[in-house]
Structures are given as structure tokens and as C-alpha cells.
Design an enzyme around this catalytic site. Structure first.
Site, PDB file in Angstrom:
ATOM      1  N   SER A   1      70.950 102.231 -25.691  1.00 27.37           N
ATOM      2  CA  SER A   1      72.070 103.089 -26.119  1.00 27.37           C
ATOM      3  C   SER A   1      72.089 103.337 -27.630  1.00 27.37           C
ATOM      4  CB  SER A   1      73.395 102.460 -25.696  1.00 27.37           C
ATOM      5  OG  SER A   1      74.448 103.243 -26.226  1.00 27.37           O
TER       6      SER A   1
ATOM      7  N   LYS B   1      80.909 104.445 -14.251  1.00 27.11           N
ATOM      8  CA  LYS B   1      81.915 105.458 -14.588  1.00 27.11           C
ATOM      9  C   LYS B   1      82.934 105.726 -13.475  1.00 27.11           C
ATOM     10  CE  LYS B   1      79.478 108.276 -18.015  1.00 27.11           C
ATOM     11  NZ  LYS B   1      79.018 109.632 -18.346  1.00 27.11           N
TER      12      LYS B   1
ATOM     13  N   ASN C   1      84.795 107.617 -18.932  1.00 27.86           N
ATOM     14  CA  ASN C   1      83.772 107.140 -19.874  1.00 27.86           C
ATOM     15  C   ASN C   1      84.386 106.464 -21.092  1.00 27.86           C
ATOM     16  OD1 ASN C   1      84.655 109.281 -21.470  1.00 27.86           O
ATOM     17  ND2 ASN C   1      82.618 109.775 -22.191  1.00 27.86           N
TER      18      ASN C   1
ATOM     19  N   ASP D   1      83.472 113.377 -21.922  1.00 22.92           N
ATOM     20  CA  ASP D   1      82.227 114.159 -21.737  1.00 22.92           C
ATOM     21  C   ASP D   1      82.521 115.661 -21.689  1.00 22.92           C
ATOM     22  OD1 ASP D   1      80.410 112.083 -21.701  1.00 22.92           O
ATOM     23  OD2 ASP D   1      80.533 111.808 -19.526  1.00 22.92           O
TER      24      ASP D   1
ATOM     25  N   GLY E   1      73.019 121.581 -10.954  1.00 23.87           N
ATOM     26  CA  GLY E   1      73.303 120.158 -10.760  1.00 23.87           C
ATOM     27  C   GLY E   1      74.706 119.943 -10.246  1.00 23.87           C
TER      28      GLY E   1
ATOM     29  N   GLY F   1      76.062 116.422 -10.137  1.00 24.45           N
ATOM     30  CA  GLY F   1      76.378 115.010 -10.371  1.00 24.45           C
ATOM     31  C   GLY F   1      77.572 114.873 -11.307  1.00 24.45           C
ATOM     32  N   GLY F   2      77.681 113.699 -11.933  1.00 27.43           N
ATOM     33  CA  GLY F   2      78.808 113.414 -12.817  1.00 27.43           C
ATOM     34  C   GLY F   2      78.879 114.362 -14.000  1.00 27.43           C
TER      35      GLY F   2
ATOM     36  N   TYR G   1      69.302 114.901 -24.166  1.00 28.65           N
ATOM     37  CA  TYR G   1      69.012 114.817 -25.604  1.00 28.65           C
ATOM     38  C   TYR G   1      67.841 113.879 -25.891  1.00 28.65           C
ATOM     39  CZ  TYR G   1      72.042 110.738 -25.140  1.00 28.65           C
ATOM     40  OH  TYR G   1      72.614 109.564 -24.722  1.00 28.65           O
TER      41      TYR G   1
ATOM     42  N   GLY H   1      71.518 118.513 -25.658  1.00 30.96           N
ATOM     43  CA  GLY H   1      72.639 117.629 -25.318  1.00 30.96           C
ATOM     44  C   GLY H   1      73.127 116.752 -26.458  1.00 30.96           C
TER      45      GLY H   1
HETATM   46  P1  NAP Z   1      73.826 112.101 -11.656  1.00 35.95           P
HETATM   47  O1  NAP Z   1      75.267 111.996 -11.349  1.00 35.95           O
HETATM   48  O2  NAP Z   1      72.895 111.064 -11.131  1.00 35.95           O
HETATM   49  O3  NAP Z   1      73.328 113.560 -11.165  1.00 35.95           O
HETATM   50  C1  NAP Z   1      71.974 113.899 -11.252  1.00 35.95           C
HETATM   51  C2  NAP Z   1      71.784 115.383 -10.923  1.00 35.95           C
HETATM   52  O4  NAP Z   1      70.385 115.691 -11.130  1.00 35.95           O
HETATM   53  C3  NAP Z   1      72.100 115.754  -9.485  1.00 35.95           C
HETATM   54  O5  NAP Z   1      72.568 117.075  -9.430  1.00 35.95           O
HETATM   55  C4  NAP Z   1      70.728 115.621  -8.804  1.00 35.95           C
HETATM   56  O6  NAP Z   1      70.585 116.419  -7.641  1.00 35.95           O
HETATM   57  C5  NAP Z   1      69.837 116.195  -9.882  1.00 35.95           C
HETATM   58  N1  NAP Z   1      68.452 115.738  -9.735  1.00 35.95           N
HETATM   59  C6  NAP Z   1      67.965 114.502 -10.010  1.00 35.95           C
HETATM   60  N2  NAP Z   1      66.652 114.466  -9.719  1.00 35.95           N
HETATM   61  C7  NAP Z   1      66.305 115.690  -9.241  1.00 35.95           C
HETATM   62  C8  NAP Z   1      65.111 116.263  -8.772  1.00 35.95           C
HETATM   63  N3  NAP Z   1      63.959 115.566  -8.738  1.00 35.95           N
HETATM   64  N4  NAP Z   1      65.114 117.558  -8.370  1.00 35.95           N
HETATM   65  C9  NAP Z   1      66.253 118.294  -8.404  1.00 35.95           C
HETATM   66  N5  NAP Z   1      67.444 117.792  -8.845  1.00 35.95           N
HETATM   67  C10 NAP Z   1      67.466 116.501  -9.258  1.00 35.95           C
HETATM   68  O7  NAP Z   1      73.566 112.105 -13.253  1.00 35.95           O
HETATM   69  P2  NAP Z   1      74.563 112.665 -14.367  1.00 35.95           P
HETATM   70  O8  NAP Z   1      75.418 111.582 -14.870  1.00 35.95           O
HETATM   71  O9  NAP Z   1      75.182 113.924 -13.855  1.00 35.95           O
HETATM   72  O10 NAP Z   1      73.521 113.001 -15.555  1.00 35.95           O
HETATM   73  C11 NAP Z   1      72.633 114.091 -15.454  1.00 35.95           C
HETATM   74  C12 NAP Z   1      71.945 114.345 -16.778  1.00 35.95           C
HETATM   75  O11 NAP Z   1      72.911 114.673 -17.768  1.00 35.95           O
HETATM   76  C13 NAP Z   1      71.170 113.146 -17.330  1.00 35.95           C
HETATM   77  O12 NAP Z   1      69.955 113.623 -17.861  1.00 35.95           O
HETATM   78  C14 NAP Z   1      72.057 112.629 -18.448  1.00 35.95           C
HETATM   79  O13 NAP Z   1      71.309 112.012 -19.487  1.00 35.95           O
HETATM   80  C15 NAP Z   1      72.701 113.904 -18.935  1.00 35.95           C
HETATM   81  N6  NAP Z   1      73.986 113.641 -19.606  1.00 35.95           N
HETATM   82  C16 NAP Z   1      74.081 113.943 -20.929  1.00 35.95           C
HETATM   83  C17 NAP Z   1      75.267 113.700 -21.584  1.00 35.95           C
HETATM   84  C18 NAP Z   1      75.376 114.010 -23.062  1.00 35.95           C
HETATM   85  O14 NAP Z   1      76.281 113.491 -23.721  1.00 35.95           O
HETATM   86  N7  NAP Z   1      74.525 114.859 -23.587  1.00 35.95           N
HETATM   87  C19 NAP Z   1      76.372 113.156 -20.893  1.00 35.95           C
HETATM   88  C20 NAP Z   1      76.249 112.899 -19.524  1.00 35.95           C
HETATM   89  C21 NAP Z   1      75.034 113.130 -18.886  1.00 35.95           C
HETATM   90  P3  NAP Z   1      70.986 115.819  -6.177  1.00 35.95           P
HETATM   91  O15 NAP Z   1      72.490 115.902  -6.127  1.00 35.95           O
HETATM   92  O16 NAP Z   1      70.328 116.716  -5.223  1.00 35.95           O
HETATM   93  O17 NAP Z   1      70.482 114.410  -6.144  1.00 35.95           O
END
Ligand code: NAP
Length: 281
Positions: free
Chosen positions: A18, A69, A90, A105, A130, A132-133, A224, A245
């Protein structure tokens, strides 16, 4: 008389990578604030005890990251409306033993989009990739900012449909398969990748095809690390406006910082600290 140091922290598993401790501690130093931020590796089985520890030890607050989270919400006294809507917390603030959960976020992303790009959110056709979270945080932010034309696509259509259901009555989301969403590439004004596709170490992977994306489409990636994903590099090379990001990461941290300390950090300075720790530009 020296003021006693107040403790802040991060609960995650793992947390060794982190950048938050460096980002916050350096800023406390710049502002001469009596706080110290420590990362705690909390295994899922220990989460409840760790939250009790916030009260027991008088920790002023913590950030919460993967995988806690969602699970952490059940142990708090109150969850603020936006965090409730996102379905994840968060940031926790401890007011004399009363724990309130927030999600910064969403604000982090929207502030970054508004301050670092020329985006016109209300007037744009927006694609979110996407479900996810991170997608939830982005969609909540878009809804709060008055977006009206938003399309959602995800590998798992079931998850995308489920997410759209959560926004029913608030944001009219069109849920499209990848095939259908790609066929509309020439119509989006803003594309936002919220998936982990392209994140280190799988840096060659691209979340979205670049063909027929309009030259004035703003391309955003929440990742990022690397600072500029292969997809953003490609869109950059085509002359599109891009957003990585880093701004979101720094601004979500800045919003937490404000909640704990009632002081305003220097976002640009925090960004430079993160860049130094990433060994980047
Ligand atoms: P998460 O809840 O695990 O969601 C992951 C997402 O990615 C889902 O939509 C998943 O699709 C998709 N995915 C994963 N592997 C895949 C693949 N091989 N092919 C197609 N889709 C795929 O994760 P999250 O918390 O949302 O985080 C997602 C990204 O955002 C990460 O890279 C994280 O580092 C980034 N992020 C950045 C910040 C920032 O401050 N810049 C903050 C939060 C998150 P499925 O639903 O089909 O599995």
C-alpha cells in the site's frame, strides 16, 4: 507541551504494497499534524476483533481495503448514505467510540474526472466497463453528478444486471453485452474502465478495443499501477484525452484525511509523494 500522536490506519489483506501510509504520513509532516498512519494486515477471520480494536485503542480512524470493504459494514454503528448505496466502506471515523463508515472512492473518482479532464458529465454518453466495487463507486458518483446516459457492460452479465437493479429509479442504466457495447464505440463521449484488466503484472491485457472510439472521447482507467495502462497508452497515442487512476487514489485519500483531521491536505503534494513511491514520472 507536546500533543500526543493520534493513530490512523489501513485494514486490508495483504497491505504490504500500500502507498497510503507514505502518502498520509508525509502530508501530516508537511502540515505539522499530530497523526501517524499505520497499515495493518488483518486476516478476514480477525476483522471483527480489529474493528473492536479501533474503539479499544482509541484509533481515530482507518481506511478499509480489499477484502474487507463489504464485510466491515456489519461491525459499524452507522454507514453514511453514499457508502450504503455503493455497498462498501473504505473509511471509518471514530468519534469517541462511535464508528461511522464512509466511502470516499466515489468522490475521489468524480473530483479527479472534473478537475483533471474537460468532461461534461450531464451531456455525455458514458460507458462503464465492469460491475465490481469500483464500478459501484463510479456509478454512484455519476448519479450524484447528474449523468443521464450511462451504459454498463461486464464479463458477467448477471453481475451487471444485479448492479443496474441497485440503481433502479436513480440512474437509468443500459446494460449491454460486450459485443453490443463495442458496436456503439463511435458514440461514447466518456469510457471508464473499472475492471482490473491491464493492472500489474498483467500489463499487456486491454479492457476494451480502441477501434472507432471518437477522437474526442475521454478515456479513463481506474488503474494506477502501471500509471498508464496499455489501453490508455494506445488511446493517448491516438490523441484522445485520458485519465489514469492516480487522481482518484489520491483524492479518495484526501477525502478520508479531511474526515479524520478536519484539515485540508495538498492534493498535488500527496500525488507527488505517491509518484515518488511508485518510482514514476
Ligand atoms: P472487483 O470488485 O473484484 O471487480 C473486478 C471487475 O473486473 C469485475 O467487473 C470483473 O468482472 C472484472 N474482471 C476481472 N477480471 C476480468 C477478466 N479476466 N476479464 C473481464 N473482466 C474481468 O474489483 P474492484 O474493487 O472493482 O477494482 C477494480 C479495479 O479498480 C482494480 O484494478 C483496482 O485497483 C481499481 N481501483 C482503483 C481505485 C483508485 O483509487 N484508483 C479504487 C478502487 C479500485 P466479473 O464481474 O465478470 O468478474
Amino acid at each position: 507541551m507536546t500533543e500526543s500522536i493520534k493513530l490512523l490506519g489501513l485494514f486490508g489483506h495483504p497491505v504490504h504494497h500500500s502507498l497510503s501510509p507514505a502518502m498520509h504520513n508525509k502530508e501530516f509532516g508537511f502540515l505539522n499534524l499530530p497523526y501517524y498512519y499505520q497499515a495493518f494486515d488483518v486476516a478476514p477471520a480477525n476483522l471483527k476483533e480489529a474493528v473492536s480494536g479501533i474503539r479499544a485503542l482509541g484509533i481515530r480512524g482507518v481506511n478499509v481495503t480489499i477484502p474487507h470493504k463489504v464485510d466491515v459494514m456489519q461491525y459499524l454503528d452507522e454507514v453514511e448514505e453514499h457508502a450504503e448505496m455503493i455497498g462498501a466502506v473504505n473509511t471509518i471515523v471514530n468519534d469517541n467510540g462511535y464508528l461511522t463508515g464512509y466511502n470516499t472512492d466515489s468522490k475521489g473518482f468524480m473530483d479527479s474526472l472534473k478537475e483533471e479532464t474537460t468532461a461534461d458529465i450531464k451531456g455525455s454518453k458514458i460507458l462503464v466497463i465492469g460491475a465490481g466495487g469500483a464500478a459501484r463507486a463510479v456509478l454512484t458518483g455519476l448519479w450524484s453528478s447528474g449523468a443521464v446516459d450511462v451504459c454498463l457492460t461486464n464479463r458477467s452479465m448477471e453481475k451487471a444486471e444485479h448492479l443496474a437493479e441497485k440503481f433502479r429509479g436513480k440512474l437509468a442504466l443500459k446494460v449491454w453485452s460486450k459485443e453490443k457495447a463495442v458496436s456503439q464505440n463511435n458514440e461514447y463521449d466518456i469510457i471508464i474502465n473499472t475492471t482490473s484488466l491491464g493492472m500489474s503484472p498483467n500489463i499487456e491485457t486491454k479492457p476494451w478495443p480502441s477501434d472507432r472510439i471518437k477522437s474526442d472521447c475521454i478515456c479513463c482507467d481506474l488503474i494506477y499501477n502501471p500509471l498508464e495502462t496499455t489501453w490508455l497508452q494506445e488511446m493517448d497515442a491516438k490523441g484522445n484525452e485520458t485519465l489514469n487512476g492516480l487522481g482518484m487514489f489520491v483524492r479518495q485519500g484526501a477525502a478520508s484525511f479531511e474526515k479524520w483531521t478536519d484539515s485540508y491536505p495538498d492534493v498535488q503534494r500527496m500525488k507527488e509523494t505517491v509518484l515518488q513511491n511508485l518510482g514514476g514520472k
